[in-house]
Design an enzyme around this catalytic site. Structure first.
Site, PDB file in Angstrom:
ATOM      1  N   ASP A 244     -66.353  19.722  -9.261  1.00 51.71           N
ATOM      2  CA  ASP A 244     -67.390  18.762  -8.863  1.00 51.71           C
ATOM      3  C   ASP A 244     -66.953  18.013  -7.603  1.00 51.71           C
ATOM      4  OD1 ASP A 244     -65.487  17.142 -10.025  1.00 51.71           O
ATOM      5  OD2 ASP A 244     -66.853  16.121 -11.406  1.00 51.71           O
ATOM      6  N   SER A 245     -65.760  18.364  -7.069  1.00 56.47           N
ATOM      7  CA  SER A 245     -65.367  17.913  -5.728  1.00 56.47           C
ATOM      8  C   SER A 245     -66.417  18.334  -4.703  1.00 56.47           C
ATOM      9  CB  SER A 245     -64.005  18.505  -5.344  1.00 56.47           C
ATOM     10  OG  SER A 245     -63.983  19.905  -5.545  1.00 56.47           O
TER      11      SER A 245
ATOM     12  N   ASP B 253     -66.691  22.875 -13.525  1.00 57.79           N
ATOM     13  CA  ASP B 253     -66.546  21.480 -13.933  1.00 57.79           C
ATOM     14  C   ASP B 253     -67.777  20.982 -14.672  1.00 57.79           C
ATOM     15  OD1 ASP B 253     -64.235  19.987 -13.547  1.00 57.79           O
ATOM     16  OD2 ASP B 253     -64.564  19.789 -11.387  1.00 57.79           O
TER      17      ASP B 253
ATOM     18  N   LYS C 289     -64.409  22.812 -17.498  1.00 57.16           N
ATOM     19  CA  LYS C 289     -63.351  21.793 -17.394  1.00 57.16           C
ATOM     20  C   LYS C 289     -63.951  20.409 -17.646  1.00 57.16           C
ATOM     21  CE  LYS C 289     -61.260  20.706 -13.292  1.00 57.16           C
ATOM     22  NZ  LYS C 289     -61.633  19.280 -13.108  1.00 57.16           N
TER      23      LYS C 289
ATOM     24  N   GLU D 185     -62.923  16.218 -17.789  1.00 55.54           N
ATOM     25  CA  GLU D 185     -61.966  15.139 -17.540  1.00 55.54           C
ATOM     26  C   GLU D 185     -61.867  14.253 -18.781  1.00 55.54           C
ATOM     27  OE1 GLU D 185     -62.736  12.916 -13.946  1.00 55.54           O
ATOM     28  OE2 GLU D 185     -62.985  14.760 -12.758  1.00 55.54           O
TER      29      GLU D 185
ATOM     30  N   GLU E  63     -53.540  16.047 -12.474  1.00 55.55           N
ATOM     31  CA  GLU E  63     -53.758  15.631 -11.079  1.00 55.55           C
ATOM     32  C   GLU E  63     -52.973  14.350 -10.773  1.00 55.55           C
ATOM     33  OE1 GLU E  63     -57.846  15.621  -9.826  1.00 55.55           O
ATOM     34  OE2 GLU E  63     -57.371  14.677  -7.901  1.00 55.55           O
TER      35      GLU E  63
END
Ligand code: KIV
Length: 265
Positions: free
Chosen positions: A45-46, A84, A113, A115, A182
Site C-alpha cells: 500500500d506504499s 497488502d 499482508k 499490519e 520494518e
C-alpha cells in the site's frame, strides 16, 4: 525456474538462502522484476505514496489494491505475490476475510499482508483457518503513522523489543506464514528471525533476517520526498532498471545489502 511458493521460501530459510522481495504495482515493472530473478513481489500500500502521491498509505482503498494486484499478476509468471490489506480494510475479522477474498479472487494474490501484532491475532486466526495465507507486519507500521507521529525506528529499549518479539511469536502461532519487520534494531530482528520457523523479511532491519524487501521506487532513487537511510539507490550504481534489479537480487543473496550504513542499532 519453477514457481516460488511458501514451500520454496521455507526451504530457503532452512538452507540459509536469502529471499529477495521488492514492491511492484504494475505489469511492466513486474516483468523486469521477474527477469531479474526476484523471489517475491509485494503489492504494497506504499503505492498510495509513491504512485498516487499521498502523504501516507491511509487513503489507499481495497478497490485500488485489487486493481494493482491484478496488474502485477498479469506481468507475473513464477514470482510469489503478496498483497497488502489497506488501512481500515481489516478492522474486524469478517471485514478482513472479505478484503482478503477480494485480493485473492479478483486480484489473484497468493498471500495477504496485515499490519499489527496482538490486536490482529484473532483476525489472523480467522483468515488462516479459512485458507487465506497471511504475512504479518511488525516494527514500523506505516498505517499507524498518526499514532506514531513520524516514520522512526521501533523496538528500541527492552520493553518495546520484548513486545515486538511476543507479537512475532503470537502471529506465527495464529497461523501467519511470513513476517515483515520494518525499521527495528538489527539485533532484535536477528533474535526474532532465530525464534521463528516462518521466513522473516526485513526492511531497515539489518542483514541477519531471512530476506529483504525494498520499495521499488526507493531503490531506483525516484522517490520525490527523500530516500530513507536504510535504502540503497541501485539505479545510481548500475545505470539501468534491469541492472538495478539484478544488482539488488545479487546483493540480497550475497548478504552485501543491507550494509552497516543501512542498519539501525
Ligand atoms: O507497503 C509497502 O510497500 C510495505 C513495505 C514497506 C514492506 O509494506
Amino acid at each position: 525456474m519453477g514457481k516460488i511458493t511458501i514451500s520454496s521460501l521455507n526451504r530457503m530459510k532452512a538452507a540459509g538462502e536469502k529471499i529477495a522481495v521488492i514492491t511492484s504495482y504494475d505489469a511492466s515493472f513486474t516483468r523486469q522484476i521477474e527477469r531479474a530473478g526476484m523471489d517475491v513481489i509485494l503489492v504494497g500500500d506504499s503505492l498510495g505514496m509513491v504512485v498516487q502521491g499521498h502523504e501516507s498509505t491511509l487513503p489507499v482503498t481495497v478497490d485500488e489494491m485489487v486493481y494493482h494486484t491484478a496488474n502485477v499478476m498479469r506481468g507475473s509468471d513464477r514470482t510469489m505475490v503478496i498483497a497488502d490489506m489497506p488501512f481500515m480494510s481489516h478492522a474486524t475479522a469478517e471485514q478482513a476475510l472479505h478484503t482478503a477474498g477480494r485480493l485473492m479472487k479478483e486480484g489473484g494474490a497468493h498471500m495477504v499482508k496485515i499490519e499489527g501484532g496482538a490486536p490482529q491475532l484473532d483476525t489472523v486466526r480467522h483468515l488462516t483457518a479459512r485458507a487465506v495465507p497471511v504475512c504479518g507486519h511488525l516494527g514500523l507500521m506505516p498505517q499507524s503513522i498518526h499514532q506514531l507521529g513520524a516514520y522512526k525506528v521501533q523496538g528500541r529499549g527492552e520493553h518495546a523489543a520484548e513486545r515486538i518479539l511476543k507479537d512475532a511469536v503470537g502471529l506465527q502461532h495464529a497461523g501467519a506464514q511470513m513476517l515483515v519487520l520494518e525499521c527495528v534494531p538489527a539485533v532484535l530482528a536477528a533474535e526474532i528471525t532465530k525464534a521463528l520457523d516462518i521466513p522473516v523479511i526485513g526492511i531497515g532491519a539489518g542483514v541477519d533476517v531471512d530476506g529483504q524487501v525494498l520499495v521499488l521506487y526507493d531503490m531506483l532513487g525516484i522517490t520525490s520526498d527523500g530516500t530513507p537511510s536504510f535504502v540503497r539507490d541501485f539505479l545510481a550504481d548500475t545505470g539501468t532498471i534491469n541492472g538495478a534489479l539484478e544488482a539488488y537480487v545479487k546483493a540480497v543473496k550475497n548478504q552485501e545489502f543491507p550494509a552497516q550504513e543501512h542498519t539501525f542499532s
